[in-house]
Design a protein around this motif. Structure first.
Motif, short mmCIF file in Angstrom:
data_model
loop_
_atom_site.label_atom_id
_atom_site.label_comp_id
_atom_site.label_asym_id
_atom_site.label_seq_id
_atom_site.Cartn_x
_atom_site.Cartn_y
_atom_site.Cartn_z
N GLY A 1 23.73 106.02 51.00
CA GLY A 1 24.15 104.81 51.69
C GLY A 1 25.28 103.91 51.13
N GLU A 2 25.48 102.77 51.70
CA GLU A 2 26.60 102.10 51.19
C GLU A 2 26.68 101.64 49.80
N ILE A 3 27.74 101.69 49.11
CA ILE A 3 27.87 101.04 47.76
C ILE A 3 28.67 99.79 47.72
N PRO A 4 28.14 98.67 47.16
CA PRO A 4 28.95 97.54 47.26
C PRO A 4 30.13 97.52 46.09
N VAL A 5 31.34 97.16 46.22
CA VAL A 5 32.39 97.33 45.60
C VAL A 5 33.10 96.07 45.64
N THR A 6 33.49 95.38 44.61
CA THR A 6 34.48 94.27 44.69
C THR A 6 35.83 94.63 44.17
N LEU A 7 37.04 94.31 45.00
CA LEU A 7 38.41 94.80 44.54
C LEU A 7 38.96 93.37 44.08
N TYR A 8 39.65 93.55 42.66
CA TYR A 8 40.23 92.64 42.31
C TYR A 8 41.84 92.91 42.21
N ARG A 9 42.55 91.90 42.58
CA ARG A 9 44.01 92.14 42.75
C ARG A 9 44.75 91.09 42.46
N ALA A 10 45.70 91.08 41.52
CA ALA A 10 46.74 90.03 41.16
C ALA A 10 47.81 90.06 42.16
N ALA A 11 48.27 88.77 42.36
CA ALA A 11 49.63 88.73 43.06
C ALA A 11 50.73 89.64 42.80
N GLY A 12 51.60 90.33 43.67
CA GLY A 12 52.71 91.08 43.07
C GLY A 12 53.30 91.67 44.19
N PRO A 13 54.24 92.35 43.73
CA PRO A 13 55.18 93.00 45.20
C PRO A 13 54.58 93.96 45.94
N PRO A 14 54.81 94.17 47.19
CA PRO A 14 54.04 94.96 47.83
C PRO A 14 54.20 96.18 47.64
N GLY A 15 53.38 97.15 47.83
CA GLY A 15 53.54 98.64 47.57
C GLY A 15 52.18 99.05 47.17
N THR A 16 51.93 100.33 46.66
CA THR A 16 50.69 100.84 46.13
C THR A 16 50.62 100.62 44.54
N ARG A 17 49.54 100.55 44.03
CA ARG A 17 49.38 100.38 42.53
C ARG A 17 48.23 101.30 42.08
N PRO A 18 48.34 101.26 40.75
CA PRO A 18 47.38 102.36 40.05
C PRO A 18 46.22 101.44 40.34
N ALA A 19 45.04 102.27 40.10
CA ALA A 19 43.77 101.67 40.15
C ALA A 19 42.77 102.06 39.23
N LEU A 20 41.97 101.30 38.95
CA LEU A 20 40.71 101.40 38.08
C LEU A 20 39.40 101.21 38.77
N VAL A 21 38.68 102.48 38.49
CA VAL A 21 37.35 102.20 39.22
C VAL A 21 36.14 102.10 37.98
N TYR A 22 35.76 100.79 37.96
CA TYR A 22 34.82 100.31 36.91
C TYR A 22 33.55 100.11 37.09
N LEU A 23 32.75 100.91 36.13
CA LEU A 23 31.29 100.75 35.99
C LEU A 23 30.80 99.93 34.80
N HIS A 24 30.14 98.96 35.26
CA HIS A 24 29.53 97.98 34.21
C HIS A 24 28.44 98.23 33.53
N GLY A 25 28.41 97.79 32.12
CA GLY A 25 27.42 98.14 31.27
C GLY A 25 25.84 97.36 31.62
N GLY A 26 25.09 97.58 30.61
CA GLY A 26 23.55 96.90 30.81
C GLY A 26 22.50 98.12 30.71
N GLY A 27 22.60 98.89 29.82
CA GLY A 27 21.45 99.89 29.57
C GLY A 27 20.87 100.56 30.52
N PHE A 28 21.79 100.89 31.76
CA PHE A 28 21.44 101.61 33.15
C PHE A 28 20.27 100.89 33.82
N ARG A 29 19.82 99.50 33.21
CA ARG A 29 18.85 98.67 34.01
C ARG A 29 19.26 97.34 34.07
N MET A 30 20.40 96.81 33.78
CA MET A 30 20.63 95.63 34.05
C MET A 30 22.21 95.64 34.26
#
Length: 338
Positions: free
Chosen positions: A75-104
């Motif tokens: 199914g679909e996985i919600p993702v939020t993209l955070y991006r600061a202002a900057g020049p146009p063009g491609t950027r490196p990316a970090l795909v991040y997984l939050h903590g919480g003991g697998f339950r929170m």
């Protein structure tokens, strides 16, 4: 292997908590993660999952936030993209997984961290809402993390991401998922990842019986006057992990390298790895063993230990100076990939 030790600002003594950490742990009876312990006792995860961030938003620049839906096999996985202002063009990316003991935890619980990483690094930061146990046990969260990573890679052009500069990261349970994704990327030869950033990661679901791994109270340099408080923080998380199956269902799953990357049969071919640990954290012993295995296999690895810190200090922005410093160090890694 590169080893770095970050001291307590203005403090030369060793074996002590930072003043800020001392105040926090004293007020919580030495429990580094009282919210997880409370949820395990009561079974009330819903209330804690809805908690707002416990730290402060330290950004001083506008950060664009975009809600996305990654396509996964379940199914679909919600993702939020955070991006600061900057020049146009491609950027490196970090795909991040939050903590919480697998339950929170959730994207909301780490939004201040993600915003600050986006500001400091100018990278595109993708925060993933993976499924949680006990409703969804292993390998659900791992699959969601992997599918979200592949989705970002496949849609890099339309996301203005340079697909040759994608990293994965996570803290605690999220660090486990990140390391598992790095392993899948290597095993499946997909070639997605340029690196992994792991913050006090859970690298084994069980007590590892491995050369180079050891855990005891004697592994920690602790001053006598803070001994009781520090040992309570160190053993609180370990006792929780030893007493509950937070993510897996069986002993066989505990030993699966997909759930316990530290138990992998080979550590060659994994991407460059940066690991950030707290001095007074039981998981630091797992991180040291993982770093040693990576280095022995010829991998590039940097292990940074923050003195005076306990598990969870990343989420103390505005309270612990080391929390903001950690975000700067992580952002430096991302900027070096630009």
């Amino acid at each position: 292997m590169t080893r770095i030790e970050i001291g307590i600002p203005g403090e030369a003594r060793r074996g002590i908590l930072s003043p800020e950490a001392f105040a926090v742990l004293k007020s919580s009876a030495g429990k580094a993660d009282p919210f997880l312990e409370q949820a395990l006792r009561t079974g009330d995860y819903a209330a804690l999952r809805a908690m707002p961030p416990q730290d402060q938003d330290l950004t001083v620049e506008p950060i664009e936030e975009t809600e996305l839906l990654a396509k996964g096999s379940h199914g679909e996985i919600p993702v939020t993209l955070y991006r600061a202002a900057g020049p146009p063009g491609t950027r490196p990316a970090l795909v991040y997984l939050h903590g919480g003991g697998f339950r929170m935890g959730s994207r909301r619980s780490t939004e201040h961290s993600m915003r600050l990483l986006a500001q400091y690094s100018s990278a595109a930061v993708f925060s993933v809402e993976y499924r949680l146990a006990p409703e969804h046990r292993f390998p659900c969260a791992t699959d969601d993390a992997w599918n979200a990573l592949r989705w970002v890679y496949r849609h890099a052009a339309e996301l203005d991401v340079d697909r040759a500069r994608i990293l994965i990261g996570g803290d605690s349970a999220g660090g486990n998922l990140a390391a598992a994704c790095a392993r899948r990327d290597r095993n499946m030869r997909t070639g997605i990842l340029k690196g992994q950033l792991l913050v006090y990661p859970v690298l084994s679901q069980c007590e590892p019986a491995l050369p180079g791994y050891h855990f005891s109270a004697g592994d920690y340099e602790i001053c006598e006057e803070q001994k009781q408080l520090i040992q309570a923080a160190v053993f609180s998380l370990k006792n929780t992990m030893d007493g509950f199956r937070l993510y897996t269902k069986t002993a066989a799953e505990d030993r699966s390298p997909d759930a316990s990357p530290l138990l992998d049969g080979s550590f060659s071919g994994l991407p460059p790895t940066w690991i950030f640990c707290a001095e007074f954290d039981s998981l630091t012993q797992q991180a040291k063993a993982y770093a040693a295995q990576l280095a022995a296999a010829g991998g590039r690895v940097c292990l940074t230990v923050y003195r005076g810190m306990h598990h969870g200090f990343m989420n103390r922005l505005g309270q612990y100076p080391q929390a903001a410093l950690l975000h700067r160090e992580m952002a430096d890694v991302l900027r070096r990939s630009m």
